[in-house]
Scaffold this motif. Sequence first.
Motif, PDB file in Angstrom:
ATOM      1  N   VAL A 183       0.851  -1.203   0.000  1.00 38.67           N
ATOM      2  CA  VAL A 183       0.000   0.000   0.000  1.00 38.67           C
ATOM      3  C   VAL A 183       0.883   1.248   0.000  1.00 38.67           C
ATOM      4  CG1 VAL A 183      -1.723   1.334   1.302  1.00 38.67           C
ATOM      5  CG2 VAL A 183      -1.973  -1.150   1.094  1.00 38.67           C
ATOM      6  N   SER A 184       1.907   1.259   0.865  1.00 38.18           N
ATOM      7  CA  SER A 184       2.836   2.399   0.936  1.00 38.18           C
ATOM      8  C   SER A 184       3.493   2.654  -0.408  1.00 38.18           C
ATOM      9  CB  SER A 184       3.964   2.139   1.958  1.00 38.18           C
ATOM     10  OG  SER A 184       3.444   2.126   3.252  1.00 38.18           O
ATOM     11  N   SER A 185       3.958   1.571  -1.015  1.00 33.60           N
ATOM     12  CA  SER A 185       4.672   1.663  -2.290  1.00 33.60           C
ATOM     13  C   SER A 185       3.785   2.289  -3.371  1.00 33.60           C
ATOM     14  CB  SER A 185       5.135   0.266  -2.708  1.00 33.60           C
ATOM     15  OG  SER A 185       5.805   0.328  -3.924  1.00 33.60           O
ATOM     16  N   GLU A 186       2.505   1.864  -3.420  1.00 35.29           N
ATOM     17  CA  GLU A 186       1.615   2.424  -4.446  1.00 35.29           C
ATOM     18  C   GLU A 186       1.297   3.895  -4.172  1.00 35.29           C
ATOM     19  OE1 GLU A 186      -2.628   1.972  -6.730  1.00 35.29           O
ATOM     20  OE2 GLU A 186      -2.039   0.320  -5.402  1.00 35.29           O
ATOM     21  N   ILE A 187       1.075   4.238  -2.900  1.00 32.94           N
ATOM     22  CA  ILE A 187       0.805   5.647  -2.554  1.00 32.94           C
ATOM     23  C   ILE A 187       1.996   6.510  -2.971  1.00 32.94           C
ATOM     24  CG2 ILE A 187       0.493   7.302  -0.669  1.00 32.94           C
ATOM     25  CD1 ILE A 187      -1.075   5.132   0.846  1.00 32.94           C
ATOM     26  N   GLU A 188       3.202   6.063  -2.592  1.00 34.69           N
ATOM     27  CA  GLU A 188       4.400   6.858  -2.869  1.00 34.69           C
ATOM     28  C   GLU A 188       4.662   7.016  -4.363  1.00 34.69           C
ATOM     29  OE1 GLU A 188       7.449   5.012  -0.524  1.00 34.69           O
ATOM     30  OE2 GLU A 188       6.486   5.610   1.360  1.00 34.69           O
ATOM     31  N   SER A 189       4.529   5.920  -5.126  1.00 35.39           N
ATOM     32  CA  SER A 189       4.796   6.022  -6.571  1.00 35.39           C
ATOM     33  C   SER A 189       3.755   6.920  -7.247  1.00 35.39           C
ATOM     34  CB  SER A 189       4.852   4.646  -7.236  1.00 35.39           C
ATOM     35  OG  SER A 189       3.630   3.966  -7.074  1.00 35.39           O
ATOM     36  N   THR A 190       2.490   6.849  -6.778  1.00 32.68           N
ATOM     37  CA  THR A 190       1.432   7.699  -7.346  1.00 32.68           C
ATOM     38  C   THR A 190       1.704   9.172  -7.034  1.00 32.68           C
ATOM     39  OG1 THR A 190      -0.154   5.895  -7.007  1.00 32.68           O
ATOM     40  CG2 THR A 190      -1.068   8.060  -7.461  1.00 32.68           C
ATOM     41  N   LEU A 191       2.107   9.458  -5.787  1.00 37.34           N
ATOM     42  CA  LEU A 191       2.389  10.841  -5.402  1.00 37.34           C
ATOM     43  C   LEU A 191       3.639  11.369  -6.099  1.00 37.34           C
ATOM     44  CD1 LEU A 191       1.539  10.792  -1.571  1.00 37.34           C
ATOM     45  CD2 LEU A 191       0.143  11.671  -3.446  1.00 37.34           C
ATOM     46  N   ASP A 192       4.634  10.501  -6.297  1.00 36.81           N
ATOM     47  CA  ASP A 192       5.852  10.917  -7.007  1.00 36.81           C
ATOM     48  C   ASP A 192       5.512  11.313  -8.447  1.00 36.81           C
ATOM     49  OD1 ASP A 192       7.375  10.530  -4.783  1.00 36.81           O
ATOM     50  OD2 ASP A 192       8.222   8.603  -5.402  1.00 36.81           O
ATOM     51  N   ARG A 193       4.648  10.522  -9.108  1.00 33.85           N
ATOM     52  CA  ARG A 193       4.238  10.850 -10.479  1.00 33.85           C
ATOM     53  C   ARG A 193       3.504  12.190 -10.510  1.00 33.85           C
ATOM     54  NH1 ARG A 193       2.772   5.444 -10.808  1.00 33.85           N
ATOM     55  NH2 ARG A 193       0.555   5.903 -10.621  1.00 33.85           N
ATOM     56  N   LEU A 194       2.674  12.394  -9.503  1.00 36.09           N
ATOM     57  CA  LEU A 194       1.907  13.639  -9.379  1.00 36.09           C
ATOM     58  C   LEU A 194       2.855  14.825  -9.220  1.00 36.09           C
ATOM     59  CD1 LEU A 194      -1.202  14.237  -9.109  1.00 36.09           C
ATOM     60  CD2 LEU A 194      -0.813  14.346  -6.664  1.00 36.09           C
ATOM     61  N   ASP A 195       3.864  14.636  -8.373  1.00 37.09           N
ATOM     62  CA  ASP A 195       4.881  15.656  -8.120  1.00 37.09           C
ATOM     63  C   ASP A 195       5.606  16.034  -9.403  1.00 37.09           C
ATOM     64  OD1 ASP A 195       5.581  17.197  -6.039  1.00 37.09           O
ATOM     65  OD2 ASP A 195       7.163  15.906  -5.260  1.00 37.09           O
TER      66      ASP A 195
END
Length: 201
Positions: A183-195
């Motif tokens: 779950v952490s990994s998906e949240i972080e990768s999604t937010l990184d793409r957003l960034d």
Amino acid sequence: MRLILLGPPGAGKGTQSARLVKRYGIPQLSTGDMLRAAVAAGTPIGLQAKAIMDAGNLVPDEVVVGIVAERIEEADARKGFILDGFPRTIAQADALEKMLASKGVKLDAVVELKVDQSKLTDRITKRADETRARGEPVRKDDDPEVFKTRLAAYNRDTAVISPYYKAGGRLIEIDGMRSIDEVSSEIESTLDRLDEQVESR
């Protein structure tokens, strides 16, 4: 990174918030904590909230939003924040949008942990049974009946927030039934793409 974390009780918001705090160096803001801090600090809006609570009344939305407005001005929240447990209603979501717009800032994302509620109830019941089997007291939040009441309140009052943010194109839905690390990994990768998208504009 300015975030709202949504999801029913037991979905893992607390665990994921703690990881996001560490990763981005931004505070997790709980309305209960902010309310107590404002009252303790004796700020004008804190004193207003105290008077309302002392009279036995619920703190109205405009006061809660005022407390959030004060808190995000503090140095540790300048880079961003995670709102947990707020907004809980459409009226609060609208008031939050207006307040942020007045400061010239906006939310980067609203992350919702999607969970199978029947499995969640089973998970809590199992955890309570294991705790009792060890001869330890069951935490109030892990009592299955208390949990079911909290879940019903969430579905009645707060679940309406997801469609509100989805309509605005800001809702990120994450499968919260997987392991904590996944779950952490998906949240972080999604937010990184957003960034990256924000920076490339």
